[in-house]
Motif scaffolding. Structure first.
Motif, mmCIF file in Angstrom:
data_model
loop_
_atom_site.group_PDB
_atom_site.id
_atom_site.type_symbol
_atom_site.label_atom_id
_atom_site.label_comp_id
_atom_site.label_asym_id
_atom_site.label_seq_id
_atom_site.Cartn_x
_atom_site.Cartn_y
_atom_site.Cartn_z
ATOM 1 N N LYS A 190 1.034 -1.225 -0.064
ATOM 2 C CA LYS A 190 -0.039 -0.034 -0.004
ATOM 3 C C LYS A 190 0.877 1.350 0.032
ATOM 4 C CE LYS A 190 -4.562 -1.415 1.885
ATOM 5 N NZ LYS A 190 -4.175 -3.095 2.093
ATOM 6 N N MET A 191 1.054 1.723 -1.009
ATOM 7 C CA MET A 191 1.821 2.868 -1.270
ATOM 8 C C MET A 191 1.399 4.159 -1.994
ATOM 9 S SD MET A 191 6.054 1.596 -1.988
ATOM 10 C CE MET A 191 6.983 0.993 -0.719
ATOM 11 N N SER A 192 1.727 5.193 -1.866
ATOM 12 C CA SER A 192 1.160 6.203 -2.885
ATOM 13 C C SER A 192 1.955 6.338 -4.019
ATOM 14 C CB SER A 192 1.278 7.783 -2.099
ATOM 15 O OG SER A 192 2.602 8.064 -1.932
ATOM 16 N N ALA A 193 1.314 7.116 -5.062
ATOM 17 C CA ALA A 193 2.099 7.092 -6.219
ATOM 18 C C ALA A 193 3.650 7.495 -6.445
ATOM 19 C CB ALA A 193 1.288 8.027 -7.320
ATOM 20 N N GLY A 194 3.774 8.627 -5.403
ATOM 21 C CA GLY A 194 5.219 9.304 -4.943
ATOM 22 C C GLY A 194 6.021 8.275 -4.459
ATOM 23 N N GLU A 195 5.506 7.302 -3.487
ATOM 24 C CA GLU A 195 6.392 6.322 -2.878
ATOM 25 C C GLU A 195 6.828 5.299 -3.788
ATOM 26 O OE1 GLU A 195 5.018 5.977 1.814
ATOM 27 O OE2 GLU A 195 3.471 5.731 0.127
ATOM 28 N N ILE A 196 5.766 4.954 -4.861
ATOM 29 C CA ILE A 196 5.895 3.927 -5.839
ATOM 30 C C ILE A 196 6.923 4.143 -6.584
ATOM 31 C CG2 ILE A 196 4.983 2.639 -7.705
ATOM 32 C CD1 ILE A 196 2.352 2.262 -6.085
ATOM 33 N N ASN A 197 6.939 5.553 -7.138
ATOM 34 C CA ASN A 197 7.935 6.233 -8.069
ATOM 35 C C ASN A 197 9.378 6.073 -7.495
ATOM 36 O OD1 ASN A 197 9.254 7.763 -9.923
ATOM 37 N ND2 ASN A 197 7.335 8.834 -10.227
ATOM 38 N N LYS A 198 9.349 6.515 -5.957
ATOM 39 C CA LYS A 198 10.528 6.424 -5.354
ATOM 40 C C LYS A 198 11.309 5.162 -5.341
ATOM 41 C CE LYS A 198 12.495 8.052 -1.270
ATOM 42 N NZ LYS A 198 12.206 7.415 0.048
ATOM 43 N N ARG A 199 10.423 4.248 -5.093
ATOM 44 C CA ARG A 199 11.019 2.777 -4.946
ATOM 45 C C ARG A 199 11.367 2.292 -6.460
ATOM 46 N NH1 ARG A 199 13.538 -1.017 -2.566
ATOM 47 N NH2 ARG A 199 12.662 -3.250 -2.936
ATOM 48 N N VAL A 200 10.834 2.596 -7.462
ATOM 49 C CA VAL A 200 11.166 2.165 -8.782
ATOM 50 C C VAL A 200 12.404 2.865 -9.086
ATOM 51 C CG1 VAL A 200 10.526 2.280 -11.187
ATOM 52 C CG2 VAL A 200 8.881 2.138 -9.825
ATOM 53 N N ARG A 201 12.611 4.163 -8.661
ATOM 54 C CA ARG A 201 14.022 4.598 -8.952
ATOM 55 C C ARG A 201 15.072 3.963 -8.351
ATOM 56 N NH1 ARG A 201 13.587 9.313 -12.064
ATOM 57 N NH2 ARG A 201 11.560 9.439 -12.566
ATOM 58 N N GLU A 202 14.903 3.572 -6.813
ATOM 59 C CA GLU A 202 15.873 2.783 -6.282
ATOM 60 C C GLU A 202 16.148 1.410 -6.795
ATOM 61 O OE1 GLU A 202 13.978 3.841 -1.531
ATOM 62 O OE2 GLU A 202 14.267 1.839 -2.122
ATOM 63 N N LEU A 206 15.810 0.656 -10.073
ATOM 64 C CA LEU A 206 16.600 1.068 -11.189
ATOM 65 C C LEU A 206 18.101 1.227 -10.934
ATOM 66 C CD1 LEU A 206 14.507 2.863 -13.578
ATOM 67 C CD2 LEU A 206 14.975 0.742 -13.799
ATOM 68 N N ASP A 207 18.157 1.959 -9.768
ATOM 69 C CA ASP A 207 19.536 2.291 -9.229
ATOM 70 C C ASP A 207 20.353 0.930 -8.953
ATOM 71 O OD1 ASP A 207 21.675 4.249 -8.857
ATOM 72 O OD2 ASP A 207 21.348 3.624 -6.606
ATOM 73 N N MET A 208 19.375 0.105 -8.299
ATOM 74 C CA MET A 208 20.078 -1.422 -7.773
ATOM 75 C C MET A 208 20.459 -2.192 -8.947
ATOM 76 S SD MET A 208 18.207 -3.337 -4.544
ATOM 77 C CE MET A 208 17.000 -4.253 -5.398
#
Lengths: 264, 271
Positions: free
Chosen positions: A118-130, A132-134
């Motif tokens: 259960k994440m907001s759109a902003g949190e999901i976006n942040k996680r996706v970038r993390e 990708l970095d990984m």
């Protein structure tokens, strides 16, 4: 070490034929277990049965698969959906067909997260970038479509999807077979590095013994649905007991060596 | 670009502009009658491009308003059949088993009815009106589309990316609508464009038989009916609406064929 995954006396039949015959093995947390065997030996079916995603023609005759003590064959549809992608991630062999051609990468990575956490759109976006970095991809790929990426990049995207919810178990089904050798090494190094940062268990399915040597702690050797030998990589690769394993190892071409045939 | 698509789309865009700006384009009030003998059944002239009918109404203006009816019947009826066809076809192809069996038996039942007579019968019971015509055409024309979508789903659901999304725990609803459906749309576009032409024909035929759009509201079909008694000496009453129907349906079919060629790799010319 705790057992995360335990397969007990699993027998799967397609029609009259046993495609997995009385297979038992256990995966401990943090362990890399390789499942080795020739094509058609039942490796992929074993992986699919762990997720209870066997094709309709395949019937589980007997046995159980315990994930953290719970038999996955007893779970209902929602519990299963929550298991897949969330607790157990999976990477397929063929990166060229495993991504949906009409959705961009950003949508495909974030939907796994959205399906489980259960994440907001902003949190999901942040996680996706993390993520990708990984997997060492630049954020530019987010707006791209699968056909615009190379095989290695796609496999990293799929790896990011599989890792998106911090799974306890990652199933890698021949993740590098479809890639060429230099990209293979890159992807394997990446998996190793991520594994050293975050702790999860890996069930590594492959037919390539050099990859087993590079990646795995323990090995199960499968032939025609039967697990013929289990043990640590040193024991199995350097002092194989079963005739089939000896043949498999004998098949590795060496310089100056005359090749032996594997009696199939 | 494909010549057929260009030709078809230009005609349809022209028709759409005529339909949208009907009040600006029509040169007379389509309902205004002039029963004086010299005003009735005039041939095409500068004042009346397509002549006048037996009640002295301007045929051009009536046809301009009729464009609205024909296009909206075409689009809305096809929209209704798309919604039903995609939904049932998708469920049928994705879930298989008894769901598939039930829906496919229903489709076979739909195929068994002579559709046009079914529509006529239903309209007779419900009373003729433009809304009824749209809804009934929509409700009776989804069967082919449903089969088409089902067939696409059957092949797509076994594809790796669907398996892969399933492995990630993506819910069924999302799998159906975001993953499988967009990949199944190509043949649906083709079939939908072809059905718009079909729906316009059915509407015209119903109006011609007096079961569609009711007079005094103008539709291409009922202008034709009104003209059929005078066909011996007032050819413009039947020629122009006939041509309008012909060109509109032809355009939709050409677009459909062109799209099919573009979207189906087997028919695509080698570059």
């Amino acid at each position: 070490m705790a057992k995360v995954l335990e397969v007990n006396n699993l027998t799967v039949k397609i029609g009259e034929k046993s495609v997995i015959d009385n297979a038992s093995f256990a995966l401990f947390s943090g362990e890399v277990l390789a499942l080795v065997g020739e094509s058609g030996s039942g490796k992929t079916l074993t992986a699919l049965s762990v997720l209870n995603l066997l094709p309709e023609v395949a019937v589980v005759e007997k046995g159980s698969i315990l994930f953290e003590g719970e038999n996955i064959f007893d779970l209902d549809k929602n519990q299963l959906r929550n298991l897949r992608g969330n607790r157990i991630g999976m990477v397929f062999q063929e990166p060229f067909t495993a991504l949906n051609p009409v959705l961009n990468i950003g949508v495909q990575i974030s939907e796994t997260i959205a399906a489980h956490l259960k994440m907001s759109a902003g949190e999901i976006n942040k996680r996706v970038r993390e993520l990708l970095d990984m997997v060492k991809l630049s954020p530019e790929v987010l707006s791209k479509y699968p056909h615009e990426l190379s095989g290695g990049m796609r496999q990293r995207v799929i790896l990011a999807m599989a890792l998106s919810c911090d799974p306890d178990v990652l199933i890698l089904d021949e993740p590098t077979t479809a890639l060429d050798v230099s990209i293979q090494k890159e992807v394997l190094d990446l998996i190793k590095q991520i594994k050293s940062d975050i702790n999860f268990a890996i069930l590594f399915i492959t037919h390539d013994l050099s990859i087993v040597n590079l990646m795995a702690d323990n090995v199960c050797v499968m032939k025609r649905g039967v697990i013929v030998e289990t043990g640590s990589v040193e024991n199995v690769l350097h002092a194989p007991r079963h005739e089939y394993t000896q043949h498999l190892i004998g098949c590795i071409p060496r310089l100056g060596d005359e090749r032996k045939r594997l009696p199939a | 670009m494909n010549k057929r698509i260009i030709f078809g789309t230009s005609i349809i865009i022209l028709m759409a502009v005529v339909a949208i700006f009907a009040p600006k384009i029509a040169t007379y009030d389509p309902l205004e009658m002039d029963l004086s003998p010299e005003a009735r059944l005039q041939g095409p002239s500068v004042e009346h491009f397509f002549g006048t009918d037996n009640l002295g109404r301007d045929v051009f203006s009536r046809m301009v308003y009729g464009t609205r009816i024909s296009l909206s019947v075409g689009f809305i009826a096809v929209f209704i059949s798309l919604v039903i066809g995609i939904l049932l076809g998708g469920l049928s192809g994705y879930y298989g088993g008894w769901v598939d069996n039930t829906i496919m038996r229903l489709v076979e039942v739909m195929y068994c009815f002579p559709t046009f007579f079914l529509i006529m019968m239903v309209i007779t019971f419900l009373g003729p009106s433009i809304i009824n015509v749209m809804v009934v055409i929509g409700l009776t024309s989804w069967a082919g589309l449903c089969r088409l979508v089902r067939a696409e789903f059957l092949s797509l659901r076994e594809r790796d990316f669907v398996y892969s999304a399933k492995v990630q725990g993506v819910p069924d609803r999302r799998l159906i609508f975001r993953h499988i459906l967009p990949n199944a749309m190509a043949p649906v576009y083709v079939s939908a464009t072809l059905s718009v032409g079909g729906a316009i024909l059915v509407e015209s035929a119903l109006s011609f038989l007096g079961l569609g759009v009711q007079i005094p509201t103008a539709s291409w079909g009922n202008i034709l009916t009104a003209g059929k008694i005078y066909i011996d000496y007032a050819w413009w009453l039947t020629l122009f609406p006939g041509l309008a129907i012909l060109f509109t349906v032809l355009s939709f079919n050409l677009i459909g064929e062109g799209l099919r060629e573009k979207l189906d790799p087997k028919l695509r010319e080698r570059k």
